[in-house]
Scaffold this motif. Structure first.
Motif, PDB file in Angstrom:
ATOM      1  N   ALA A 216      39.760 141.664  94.236  1.00 46.97           N
ATOM      2  CA  ALA A 216      38.856 142.688  94.761  1.00 46.97           C
ATOM      3  C   ALA A 216      37.454 142.551  94.187  1.00 46.97           C
ATOM      4  CB  ALA A 216      39.421 144.075  94.454  1.00 46.97           C
ATOM      5  N   LEU A 217      37.360 142.206  92.904  1.00 48.35           N
ATOM      6  CA  LEU A 217      36.039 142.029  92.284  1.00 48.35           C
ATOM      7  C   LEU A 217      35.282 140.888  92.952  1.00 48.35           C
ATOM      8  CD1 LEU A 217      34.108 142.991  90.089  1.00 48.35           C
ATOM      9  CD2 LEU A 217      35.185 141.363  88.526  1.00 48.35           C
ATOM     10  N   ALA A 218      35.992 139.835  93.359  1.00 47.33           N
ATOM     11  CA  ALA A 218      35.345 138.742  94.091  1.00 47.33           C
ATOM     12  C   ALA A 218      34.764 139.246  95.408  1.00 47.33           C
ATOM     13  CB  ALA A 218      36.357 137.628  94.353  1.00 47.33           C
ATOM     14  N   HIS A 219      35.506 140.101  96.113  1.00 41.01           N
ATOM     15  CA  HIS A 219      35.008 140.666  97.369  1.00 41.01           C
ATOM     16  C   HIS A 219      33.796 141.567  97.127  1.00 41.01           C
ATOM     17  CE1 HIS A 219      38.206 139.698 100.455  1.00 41.01           C
ATOM     18  NE2 HIS A 219      38.767 139.248  99.342  1.00 41.01           N
ATOM     19  N   GLN A 220      33.868 142.396  96.083  1.00 40.94           N
ATOM     20  CA  GLN A 220      32.731 143.269  95.777  1.00 40.94           C
ATOM     21  C   GLN A 220      31.479 142.453  95.468  1.00 40.94           C
ATOM     22  OE1 GLN A 220      32.347 146.149  92.103  1.00 40.94           O
ATOM     23  NE2 GLN A 220      31.141 144.261  91.960  1.00 40.94           N
ATOM     24  N   THR A 221      31.644 141.411  94.661  1.00 42.93           N
ATOM     25  CA  THR A 221      30.499 140.580  94.280  1.00 42.93           C
ATOM     26  C   THR A 221      29.908 139.892  95.496  1.00 42.93           C
ATOM     27  OG1 THR A 221      31.538 140.222  92.123  1.00 42.93           O
ATOM     28  CG2 THR A 221      29.775 138.698  92.761  1.00 42.93           C
ATOM     29  N   ALA A 222      30.767 139.408  96.383  1.00 43.24           N
ATOM     30  CA  ALA A 222      30.290 138.782  97.613  1.00 43.24           C
ATOM     31  C   ALA A 222      29.458 139.755  98.431  1.00 43.24           C
ATOM     32  CB  ALA A 222      31.479 138.278  98.437  1.00 43.24           C
ATOM     33  N   LYS A 223      29.899 141.007  98.495  1.00 42.14           N
ATOM     34  CA  LYS A 223      29.184 141.996  99.305  1.00 42.14           C
ATOM     35  C   LYS A 223      27.801 142.307  98.728  1.00 42.14           C
ATOM     36  CE  LYS A 223      30.152 145.615 102.477  1.00 42.14           C
ATOM     37  NZ  LYS A 223      31.255 146.121 103.299  1.00 42.14           N
ATOM     38  N   VAL A 224      27.715 142.384  97.412  1.00 37.02           N
ATOM     39  CA  VAL A 224      26.409 142.631  96.782  1.00 37.02           C
ATOM     40  C   VAL A 224      25.481 141.438  96.998  1.00 37.02           C
ATOM     41  CG1 VAL A 224      25.223 143.044  94.601  1.00 37.02           C
ATOM     42  CG2 VAL A 224      27.369 144.232  95.095  1.00 37.02           C
ATOM     43  N   LEU A 225      26.001 140.225  96.842  1.00 38.87           N
ATOM     44  CA  LEU A 225      25.183 139.026  97.048  1.00 38.87           C
ATOM     45  C   LEU A 225      24.688 138.943  98.485  1.00 38.87           C
ATOM     46  CD1 LEU A 225      27.255 136.378  95.037  1.00 38.87           C
ATOM     47  CD2 LEU A 225      25.058 137.387  94.383  1.00 38.87           C
ATOM     48  N   ALA A 226      25.558 139.267  99.432  1.00 30.53           N
ATOM     49  CA  ALA A 226      25.146 139.241 100.838  1.00 30.53           C
ATOM     50  C   ALA A 226      24.083 140.299 101.113  1.00 30.53           C
ATOM     51  CB  ALA A 226      26.357 139.458 101.743  1.00 30.53           C
ATOM     52  N   GLY A 227      24.236 141.476 100.520  1.00 24.95           N
ATOM     53  CA  GLY A 227      23.230 142.525 100.691  1.00 24.95           C
ATOM     54  C   GLY A 227      21.889 142.119 100.137  1.00 24.95           C
ATOM     55  N   ASN A 228      21.891 141.398  99.015  1.00 22.55           N
ATOM     56  CA  ASN A 228      20.648 140.927  98.419  1.00 22.55           C
ATOM     57  C   ASN A 228      19.911 139.960  99.331  1.00 22.55           C
ATOM     58  OD1 ASN A 228      18.874 140.765  96.024  1.00 22.55           O
ATOM     59  ND2 ASN A 228      19.562 138.630  95.939  1.00 22.55           N
ATOM     60  N   GLU A 229      20.660 139.125 100.044  1.00 23.63           N
ATOM     61  CA  GLU A 229      20.039 138.165 100.957  1.00 23.63           C
ATOM     62  C   GLU A 229      19.489 138.855 102.205  1.00 23.63           C
ATOM     63  OE1 GLU A 229      19.691 134.745 100.318  1.00 23.63           O
ATOM     64  OE2 GLU A 229      20.318 135.486  98.349  1.00 23.63           O
ATOM     65  N   LYS A 230      20.073 139.990 102.556  1.00 21.48           N
ATOM     66  CA  LYS A 230      19.681 140.675 103.791  1.00 21.48           C
ATOM     67  C   LYS A 230      18.368 141.424 103.635  1.00 21.48           C
ATOM     68  CE  LYS A 230      21.772 143.381 107.511  1.00 21.48           C
ATOM     69  NZ  LYS A 230      22.998 144.126 107.933  1.00 21.48           N
TER      70      LYS A 230
END
Length: 450
Positions: A216-230
């Motif tokens: 789950a932490l991997a999924h959370q981190t992915a979501k934050v990284l994607a938000g940063n790129e957006k």
């Protein structure tokens, strides 16, 4: 003459480190008074009101709503006791899900919760909610790996012509339709074996260890990284959600159970952190580095970078997952506000089995009065009082003293407990799976066709 030192402008990390203990001491203090208190404690600092407001809001340090008018409750327990950290996400619009509840702050020990805004009838659907992220239980994850369920929403796939595949080999992920594929862009690319092959070792470690918190932490981190790129706004919105979840680090969680983390625990955590960093920051293979660089073109703000990727932040992240994940791997924004009772008044169900398996439906188990708190059970309600209390302590929630526990504890004589031990039985043996409703696991497995 005595020289006057020039005011110091602290870094964001220094500012956040100073604000966290202040907010714990003063959870309901308004912004202006909180700003004044900081400058009183740090007289050599200069921090503008605009910067102060931004740091407070972006790090979940805004004032909390007291449970009663006036000051927050005084805790009777030792000040040395460790409680999960609770923050209110002031940008949270509860009406996106329901107009029937609101967020309320109950004090340092209990934190926040949800209360009814009006009367809710028994059997009434209070709200439905899709997961912010979902790291599904392993039987469903294996289905995703074998292209049998949607890589985004986890729903079992049919032979429909609408089903689409991830376009990047060697990923075998498939999706219900193009909409699920588009929505997956906020997580999947960072965990895709084609787009970010460095993440494969992390996912394999989580699966091999049955470590759903790490997954789950991997999924959370992915979501934050994607938000940063957006965009900056998207990143800050995602980060406010992260900081709004209850939090307790792994070391603190072990300590609250009256234990000390063993060398084996720390080796496991350190190894997981190493693989986590290789997935998202320092891939070993040069070709993996180039692929990750395409996904992470923009740098994160220093405070978010540190909280996500430092070892201490990683342990807090694991603890956050442990505290907030729904029993079958979903992390839900509004659902995460619900507190526990062994005799709950709300049930969490997975009813949309064929169209949205990860979606939960919250149903009233009894009539709920205006102002009454909504409560679910974090453990199997069929387990005995000792087993329920043990499980809750392991999760960092302390001793449960709900009405049902008090009643059962009063009825449990020492002789009855001795008889259980004599017969080789333990209360609730085989029933430690934290499900909210006895049909919940059946619903999920039936939805997956098992």
């Amino acid at each position: 003459m005595t020289a006057i030192s020039a005011p110091i402008s602290p870094s964001d990390e220094e500012l956040i480190a100073a604000l966290r203990p202040l907010r714990l001491e003063n959870p309901t203090l308004g912004l202006a008074k909180f700003h004044a208190l900081l400058l009183k404690r740090q007289p050599s600092w200069t921090v503008s009101e605009k910067r102060f407001r931004k740091v407070v809001q972006n790090n979940g340090l805004s004032a909390l709503k007291a449970a009663e008018s006036g000051s927050h409750e005084v805790e009777s327990e030792s000040e040395s006791k460790i409680y999960p950290t609770f923050r209110i996400n002031e940008g949270l619009d509860v009406t996106k899900w329901t107009s029937k509840v609101e967020v309320k702050y109950f004090g340092r020990k209990k934190g926040k919760g949800l209360v009814a805004k009006g009367a809710i009838a028994k059997g009434e659907t209070i709200w439905k909610e899709d997961p912010w992220i979902i790291a599904p239980e392993w039987v469903i994850y294996r289905g995703q790996e074998h292209s049998l369920s949607c890589m985004h929403c986890t729903t079992p796939l049919s032979e429909s012509r609408m089903v689409v595949s991830c376009p990047t080999a060697p990923c075998v992920g498939r999706f219900c339709n193009r909409l699920c594929l588009a929505k997956s862009a906020m997580v999947h690319p960072y965990l895709c074996r084609g787009q970010n092959p460095g993440a494969a070792a992390l996912l394999d470690l989580a699966k091999r260890s049955s470590w759903i918190g790490l997954h789950a932490l991997a999924h959370q981190t992915a979501k934050v990284l994607a938000g940063n790129e957006k965009s900056d706004g998207e990143r800050e919105g995602q980060w406010r959600i992260v900081r709004g979840f209850a939090e307790m680090g792994m070391e603190d969680r072990v300590k609250e159970n009256g234990q000390t983390a063993t060398p084996r625990d720390r080796v496991a955590w350190e190894n997981a952190h190493k693989v986590f960093m290789q997935a998202f920051r320092r891939p070993i293979d040069e070709s993996h580095q180039k692929k990750l660089a395409k996904l992470t073109r923009l740098a994160l703000p220093d405070d978010i970078e540190n909280e996500l990727f430092s070892y201490e932040g990683f342990l807090r992240g694991l603890g956050r997952m442990n505290l907030n994940l729904e029993a079958h791997g979903g992390l839900y924004i509004l659902h995460s506000h619900l507190n526990h009772a062994c005799g709950p008044n709300v049930s969490v169900r997975h009813l949309d089995q064929r169209s949205a398996l990860g979606r939960i439906t919250l149903i009233a188990l009894e009539d709920i009065e205006p102002g009454q708190e909504l409560l679910i059970t974090y453990v199997n309600p069929d387990a005995g009082v000792r087993e329920r209390r043990r499980l809750l302590r392991e999760w960092g929630f302390g001793e449960c003293n709900c009405k049902q526990c008090e009643k059962e504890a009063a009825e449990l004589t020492p002789e009855a407990g001795a008889e259980l031990i004599k017969n080789g039985e333990s209360e609730g043996e085989g029933s430690s799976l934290p499900i909210d409703h006895p049909d919940l696991e059946h619903e999920l497995r039936e939805g997956f066709g098992l």
